[in-house]
Design a protein around this motif. Structure first.
Motif, PDB file in Angstrom:
ATOM      1  N   TYR A   1     -31.302  -6.733 -46.944  1.00 31.16           N
ATOM      2  CA  TYR A   1     -29.962  -7.144 -46.530  1.00 31.16           C
ATOM      3  C   TYR A   1     -29.369  -5.976 -45.761  1.00 31.16           C
ATOM      4  O   TYR A   1     -29.273  -4.871 -46.308  1.00 31.16           O
TER       5      TYR A   1
ATOM      6  N   TYR B   1     -25.339  -6.989 -35.673  1.00 30.12           N
ATOM      7  CA  TYR B   1     -25.451  -8.205 -36.480  1.00 30.12           C
ATOM      8  C   TYR B   1     -25.820  -7.826 -37.906  1.00 30.12           C
ATOM      9  O   TYR B   1     -26.451  -6.795 -38.152  1.00 30.12           O
TER      10      TYR B   1
ATOM     11  N   LEU C   1     -29.952 -22.312 -42.851  1.00 28.65           N
ATOM     12  CA  LEU C   1     -29.584 -20.980 -43.323  1.00 28.65           C
ATOM     13  C   LEU C   1     -30.411 -19.878 -42.676  1.00 28.65           C
ATOM     14  O   LEU C   1     -30.044 -18.707 -42.746  1.00 28.65           O
TER      15      LEU C   1
ATOM     16  N   ALA D   1     -32.343 -14.538 -41.450  1.00 30.86           N
ATOM     17  CA  ALA D   1     -31.012 -15.039 -41.102  1.00 30.86           C
ATOM     18  C   ALA D   1     -30.205 -13.925 -40.477  1.00 30.86           C
ATOM     19  O   ALA D   1     -30.401 -12.742 -40.785  1.00 30.86           O
TER      20      ALA D   1
ATOM     21  N   LEU E   1     -26.063 -12.895 -38.836  1.00 30.54           N
ATOM     22  CA  LEU E   1     -24.641 -13.174 -38.617  1.00 30.54           C
ATOM     23  C   LEU E   1     -24.180 -12.211 -37.548  1.00 30.54           C
ATOM     24  O   LEU E   1     -24.227 -10.994 -37.729  1.00 30.54           O
TER      25      LEU E   1
ATOM     26  N   GLU F   1     -19.350 -13.497 -34.385  1.00 32.55           N
ATOM     27  CA  GLU F   1     -18.876 -14.344 -35.483  1.00 32.55           C
ATOM     28  C   GLU F   1     -17.970 -13.562 -36.422  1.00 32.55           C
ATOM     29  O   GLU F   1     -16.934 -14.074 -36.867  1.00 32.55           O
TER      30      GLU F   1
ATOM     31  N   ALA G   1     -16.533 -12.418 -45.077  1.00 33.90           N
ATOM     32  CA  ALA G   1     -17.455 -13.310 -44.374  1.00 33.90           C
ATOM     33  C   ALA G   1     -18.890 -12.807 -44.479  1.00 33.90           C
ATOM     34  O   ALA G   1     -19.821 -13.599 -44.701  1.00 33.90           O
ATOM     35  N   ALA G   2     -19.088 -11.497 -44.329  1.00 33.78           N
ATOM     36  CA  ALA G   2     -20.432 -10.934 -44.430  1.00 33.78           C
ATOM     37  C   ALA G   2     -20.970 -11.059 -45.853  1.00 33.78           C
ATOM     38  O   ALA G   2     -22.151 -11.387 -46.054  1.00 33.78           O
TER      39      ALA G   2
ATOM     40  N   PHE H   1     -22.033 -14.583 -46.428  1.00 33.75           N
ATOM     41  CA  PHE H   1     -23.304 -14.811 -45.727  1.00 33.75           C
ATOM     42  C   PHE H   1     -24.480 -14.309 -46.556  1.00 33.75           C
ATOM     43  O   PHE H   1     -25.474 -15.020 -46.756  1.00 33.75           O
TER      44      PHE H   1
ATOM     45  N   ARG I   1     -27.525 -16.620 -48.824  1.00 36.16           N
ATOM     46  CA  ARG I   1     -28.977 -16.463 -48.640  1.00 36.16           C
ATOM     47  C   ARG I   1     -29.643 -15.951 -49.906  1.00 36.16           C
ATOM     48  O   ARG I   1     -30.755 -16.368 -50.238  1.00 36.16           O
TER      49      ARG I   1
END
Length: 239
Positions: free
Chosen positions: A167, A180, A194, A203, A205, A209, A219-220, A223, A227
């Motif tokens: 991550y 990102y 996803l 994935a 983000l 965004e 938001a992160a 996300f 997942r």
């Protein structure tokens, strides 16, 4: 976590990231002791080594905006990041001789360096929150900033069941012109809405965004959590 909004990136961002990536690989990471420890961390104003012991003193080497900073005991010295050779002279006692640092202009823009520092600070905060909410068996690692890829990331999830993944927050790469956030499963087979990353199996983000999100940190984290939950469900269904 902070609820601070992100700002649009300056046009100098990609060039400054490339320059600071060179600084991370050629100066900051090699200055860390012992010499085989290269992982860095997010620090105020940018990135740097963790505090380490060397020659009877506590040291830290870090980038603060467009400056290189060396803390040794109670002393702080800094120099503008103009060239690798000039920056290397600040920490020459920590670098191996014959490093071949050049005099090519780095072209570090202060506004772009501040944007990168903000990105890493966001990453450290979100990854810390994700790790603090880890489940039994997730075994989260510290949030390290790796000089090779210039990402800040953790590993999280049970490896035996296929639920482990990276991550992280990338400042951009050959497939991504802007930063990102990403999730990269180690072994789990993933697909569906996803998992729609570009250039890797996982994935992502995008910065665009997150720029539009009222709370980029929330938001992160959402996300990542979605997942992580999906990987956990996949692991249970395949058990």
């Amino acid at each position: 976590m902070s609820t601070q909004r992100l700002d649009p990136l300056p046009p100098t961002f990609a060039a400054t990231v490339a320059a600071l990536h060179r600084v991370a690989e050629r100066i900051v990471a090699p200055a860390r002791k012992p010499a085989n420890e290269i992982a860095l961390v997010a620090t105020p104003g940018g990135f740097g080594t963790p505090v380490f012991d060397h020659a009877g003193a506590r040291h830290q080497v870090r980038v603060d905006g467009a400056d290189l900073v060396h803390h040794a005991g109670d002393e702080e010295r800094r120099t503008p990041l103009t060239t690798l050779a000039a920056a290397g002279r600040l920490v020459d006692d920590l670098l191996a001789p014959g490093g071949g640092l050049d005099d090519e202009s780095l072209g570090v823009d202060a506004a772009a360096a501040a944007a990168l520092a903000g990105w890493y600070a966001l990453g450290a905060a979100v990854l810390g929150a994700l790790a603090s909410g880890a489940r039994a068996g997730d075994a989260p690692t510290p949030a390290w900033l790796w000089p090779e890829h210039f990402d800040i990331a953790i590993e999280l999830g049970p490896e035996p069941t296929g639920g482990r993944a990276n991550y992280g927050f990338s400042p951009g790469d050959e497939q991504h012109a802007e930063p990102y956030a990403y999730v990269g499963p180690w072994t789990a087979g993933v697909g569906g809405e996803l998992w729609q990353a570009t250039g890797f199996r996982g994935a992502e983000l995008t910065y665009a965004e997150l720029l539009m999100a009222p709370d980029p940190a929330a938001a992160a984290l959402a996300f990542f959590t979605a997942r992580h939950d999906a990987l956990s469900e996949t692991a249970r269904s395949e058990a």
